[in-house]
Each structure stands twice: as structure tokens, then as C-alpha cells.
Design a protein around this motif. Structure first.
Motif, short mmCIF file in Angstrom:
data_model
loop_
_atom_site.label_atom_id
_atom_site.label_comp_id
_atom_site.label_asym_id
_atom_site.label_seq_id
_atom_site.Cartn_x
_atom_site.Cartn_y
_atom_site.Cartn_z
N ARG A 1 17.45 2.59 32.25
CA ARG A 1 18.56 2.31 31.34
C ARG A 1 19.29 1.07 31.86
O ARG A 1 19.30 0.81 33.07
CB ARG A 1 19.52 3.50 31.24
CG ARG A 1 18.85 4.76 30.77
CD ARG A 1 19.83 5.90 30.54
NE ARG A 1 20.62 5.69 29.33
CZ ARG A 1 21.46 6.60 28.83
NH1 ARG A 1 21.65 7.75 29.47
NH2 ARG A 1 22.13 6.35 27.71
N ASN A 2 19.92 0.32 30.95
CA ASN A 2 20.54 -0.96 31.32
C ASN A 2 21.90 -1.15 30.68
O ASN A 2 22.00 -1.65 29.56
CB ASN A 2 19.63 -2.13 30.94
CG ASN A 2 18.48 -2.30 31.88
OD1 ASN A 2 17.49 -1.58 31.79
ND2 ASN A 2 18.60 -3.22 32.81
N PRO A 3 22.98 -0.80 31.39
CA PRO A 3 24.31 -1.20 30.92
C PRO A 3 24.41 -2.73 30.83
O PRO A 3 23.95 -3.44 31.72
CB PRO A 3 25.24 -0.65 32.00
CG PRO A 3 24.48 0.45 32.65
CD PRO A 3 23.05 0.01 32.62
N PHE A 4 25.06 -3.22 29.77
CA PHE A 4 25.15 -4.67 29.53
C PHE A 4 26.54 -5.04 29.01
O PHE A 4 26.68 -5.71 27.99
CB PHE A 4 24.06 -5.06 28.52
CG PHE A 4 23.89 -6.53 28.28
CD1 PHE A 4 24.16 -7.48 29.27
CD2 PHE A 4 23.42 -6.98 27.06
CE1 PHE A 4 23.99 -8.84 29.03
CE2 PHE A 4 23.25 -8.33 26.80
CZ PHE A 4 23.53 -9.26 27.79
N PRO A 5 27.61 -4.65 29.72
CA PRO A 5 28.95 -4.95 29.20
C PRO A 5 29.28 -6.44 29.18
O PRO A 5 30.10 -6.87 28.36
CB PRO A 5 29.87 -4.19 30.16
CG PRO A 5 29.10 -4.08 31.43
CD PRO A 5 27.67 -3.91 30.98
N VAL A 6 28.65 -7.24 30.06
CA VAL A 6 28.95 -8.68 30.06
C VAL A 6 28.45 -9.35 28.79
O VAL A 6 28.90 -10.44 28.44
CB VAL A 6 28.37 -9.38 31.31
CG1 VAL A 6 29.01 -8.84 32.58
CG2 VAL A 6 26.86 -9.25 31.37
N GLY A 7 27.52 -8.71 28.09
CA GLY A 7 27.03 -9.26 26.83
C GLY A 7 27.70 -8.67 25.61
O GLY A 7 27.34 -9.00 24.49
N GLY A 8 28.67 -7.78 25.85
CA GLY A 8 29.34 -7.15 24.72
C GLY A 8 28.56 -5.99 24.15
O GLY A 8 28.81 -5.56 23.02
N VAL A 9 27.62 -5.45 24.94
CA VAL A 9 26.77 -4.34 24.50
C VAL A 9 26.88 -3.23 25.55
O VAL A 9 26.67 -3.49 26.74
CB VAL A 9 25.30 -4.79 24.35
CG1 VAL A 9 24.41 -3.61 23.97
CG2 VAL A 9 25.19 -5.89 23.31
N TYR A 10 27.18 -2.01 25.11
CA TYR A 10 27.33 -0.92 26.08
C TYR A 10 26.04 -0.67 26.84
O TYR A 10 26.03 -0.50 28.06
CB TYR A 10 27.78 0.36 25.37
CG TYR A 10 28.17 1.47 26.31
CD1 TYR A 10 29.43 1.49 26.92
CD2 TYR A 10 27.28 2.49 26.61
CE1 TYR A 10 29.79 2.50 27.80
CE2 TYR A 10 27.63 3.51 27.49
CZ TYR A 10 28.89 3.51 28.08
OH TYR A 10 29.24 4.51 28.97
N GLU A 11 24.93 -0.64 26.09
CA GLU A 11 23.62 -0.40 26.73
C GLU A 11 22.54 -1.16 25.99
O GLU A 11 22.47 -1.11 24.75
CB GLU A 11 23.30 1.10 26.75
CG GLU A 11 21.97 1.42 27.41
CD GLU A 11 21.65 2.89 27.42
OE1 GLU A 11 20.53 3.26 27.87
OE2 GLU A 11 22.49 3.70 26.99
N ASP A 12 21.69 -1.83 26.74
CA ASP A 12 20.55 -2.56 26.18
C ASP A 12 19.40 -1.57 25.97
O ASP A 12 19.04 -0.84 26.90
CB ASP A 12 20.14 -3.65 27.19
CG ASP A 12 19.46 -4.83 26.53
OD1 ASP A 12 19.59 -4.98 25.30
OD2 ASP A 12 18.81 -5.60 27.25
N PRO A 13 18.77 -1.53 24.78
CA PRO A 13 17.74 -0.52 24.53
C PRO A 13 16.40 -0.77 25.23
O PRO A 13 15.67 0.19 25.50
CB PRO A 13 17.56 -0.58 23.01
CG PRO A 13 18.78 -1.23 22.48
CD PRO A 13 19.19 -2.20 23.54
N ALA A 14 16.03 -2.02 25.50
CA ALA A 14 14.77 -2.32 26.21
C ALA A 14 14.92 -3.72 26.80
O ALA A 14 15.18 -4.67 26.06
CB ALA A 14 13.57 -2.26 25.27
N THR A 15 14.76 -3.83 28.11
CA THR A 15 15.21 -5.04 28.82
C THR A 15 14.05 -5.67 29.59
O THR A 15 13.76 -5.29 30.72
CB THR A 15 16.37 -4.68 29.78
OG1 THR A 15 17.27 -3.80 29.12
CG2 THR A 15 17.10 -5.93 30.22
N GLY A 16 13.41 -6.67 28.98
CA GLY A 16 12.25 -7.30 29.61
C GLY A 16 12.58 -8.07 30.87
O GLY A 16 11.80 -8.06 31.84
#
Length: 279
Positions: free
Chosen positions: A206-221
Motif C-alpha cells: 500500500r502507498n500513502p501519497f499525501p504529498v500528491g493530494g491523494v490519501y492512497e495510491d492504488p498501484a505504484t510502479g
């Protein structure tokens, strides 16, 4: 820019309702940075890719924007963009000149793309940063898997790698958004790679992504590539390993990423399918 010129692809899934959606602009040569940022915010996905220059022979300059900021490299938008190009030009190999360096991507006739990241590297995670990170995640040290020590991994963007001792711990994602965002911005981290080892070559992530304005990234290459470098650097998998990552299940957007390591190659290969999102 009209809606017809903004393509939408779900990456790391054969189902438009799965994986990670990305916006794709195949001709952004006339767009300013402010315009790209505004479009990314309007699209609202974790990233939108903009091809700002066609250099010929399948080489493109590409920039990636989240709803809040530009990022140097984004794996799922790379996969989505390469498949979008292949849908129009046919299968083949493209080279994306990103903010992190050149990233070749090969697409086959089944819409499966394989990118090779820039060279991966791993560094330590200072004790103070680890404590701050755990506090922001609302995790305790006892929640960690001691077999997978915390590190910061890079393969185009920086991602702390934090391993959960149980699937339940991974499933319970409830972090302090302002605290984690502030820490990540101060350290230059793009997402946090949270992992749980299901088996030797299989992980849930799982990938929290608050710096991008997204709570969680669904799939992170990008994080998958960095994680491959982490596994190689720490000797946690064979030198020629193929590792399978499941991501997005907790969000109802299941995605599947394949990470391949090649002896003597500093980059990491990440593969997955992508499909258009209608509308």
C-alpha cells in the motif's frame, strides 16, 4: 484543452475499474507548467502524464503531475502512456525522458508494458525519521517485520520501505495526514511503500501519497521499482528474482505488478497491463 484530448488509462489491471487510473496527454507541447498542473488537478488522478516533446524514433520527453505537485517519475502513468501510444502506433519500445532519467518501455500486443527504471539504490532510514514516520502512520515498532528492515529506496523517486508484521496491520491504514505530508515534503519522499510478505516472492503493498493530494495510491510502479532495488540490495530475494506485488485490493481497485531483477543490471523492470477508461 478539451476533454477528448485527455486520455484515461487504468494501469496494472486488465479491468478499467481496477489498478491505478492515470491521465495521459499525448501532445502537451503547447502547454505551460501552470496549465499542466491545472489539468492534473482537474483530472484528479494520482498522476497525469504529459508528453511535452516528440524527439523522434519513439523517444518522448514526459512530465508527471499529481493534483498538487510535479513528480520526477511515475510508474503507473508511464505504463498507461506507453500503452496509449501502442494503441495508436502498434506494439514496440518507447523511451521516456523523465525528470529522473531515461526510462525505456516495451509494450506487447496484449497491452502489457514493461518499463526499466533508472538505477536503483537504497539508503538507511535515520532513527528519528523512523520514529516520526511510525508516529504519523500510527504504527508501533512491534508492528514491524524484523526480517524486512526500514530503508529508503530509490528508482526514480524516493520511497521509505516499511514492512508490516501482519496483513491486519497493513489493512488498517489510518494515518495522520498533515504529519505524514510534512515529513515527506521535508525529506523529499514521494510515497511510503508499506509492505507485507505473503510468501517468498509475493507481497501485498500500500502507498500513502499525501504529498500528491491523494490519501492512497492504488498501484505504484515507481515504488515497485524502488522496492525491487531494496530486495536486491538487502539480499532478500535471488539476484534473478521475479516478484509479484498485489496492490489496491483494500481500495476495491485491485492491481497486479510484476518486478523483475536481472543480475548486473542496476535498473529494475516493472510490468503490468493497462486498459482505457471509457468516458
Amino acid at each position: 484543452m478539451s476533454d477528448e484530448e485527455i486520455l484515461r488509462y487504468a494501469a496494472f489491471s486488465a479491468d478499467p475499474a481496477g489498478g491505478n487510473p492515470a491521465g495521459v496527454i499525448l501532445d502537451a507541447s503547447g502547454l505551460s507548467e501552470d496549465a499542466m498542473r491545472a489539468i492534473a488537478a482537474d483530472v484528479g488522478y494520482s498522476e497525469t502524464a504529459f508528453l511535452t516533446e516528440d524527439r523522434g524514433a519513439g523517444v518522448y520527453r514526459v512530465r508527471y503531475f499529481s493534483p498538487l505537485a510535479e513528480v520526477p517519475f511515475c510508474g503507473h502513468a508511464t505504463v498507461g502512456t506507453a500503452v496509449a501510444l501502442a494503441d495508436r502506433q502498434g506494439p514496440g519500445t518507447f523511451v521516456f525522458v523523465t525528470g529522473a532519467g531515461e526510462v525505456p518501455v516495451t509494450v506487447d500486443d496484449r497491452r502489457r508494458a514493461t518499463l526499466t527504471s533508472v538505477g536503483a539504490r537504497v539508503s538507511g532510514l535515520a532513527g528519528g525519521d523512523l520514529q516520526a514516520l511510525l508516529a504519523a502512520l500510527r504504527w508501533r515498532e512491534g508492528d514491524l517485520d524484523p526480517a524486512l528492515p526500514p530503508r529508503v529506496a530509490y528508482a526514480g523517486a524516493y520511497h521509505p520501505v516499511i514492512a508490516a508484521a501482519s496483513r491486519r496491520r497493513l489493512a488498517d491504514l489510518d494515518y495522520d495526514v498533515p504529519a505524514l505530508k510534512s515529513l515527506m515534503e521535508a525529506r523529499g519522499w514521494t510515497t511510503v511503500q508499506l509492505v507485507w510478505r505473503e510468501a517468498g516472492d509475493r507481497f501485498d503493498v500500500r502507498n500513502p501519497f499525501p504529498v500528491g493530494g491523494v490519501y492512497e495510491d492504488p498501484a505504484t510502479g515507481a515504488a515497485a521499482a524502488a522496492f525491487g532495488g531494496y530486495l536486491r540490495e538487502l539480499g532478500l530475494v535471488p539476484a534473478d528474482a521475479v516478484v509479484h506485488l498485489a496492490q489496491g485490493d483494500d481500495l476495491g481497485r485491485p492491481g497486479r505488478l510484476t518486478v523483475a531483477l536481472t543480475p548486473g543490471e542496476q535498473g529494475v523492470r516493472v510490468s503490468g497491463t493497462a486498459v482505457p477508461i471509457a468516458g
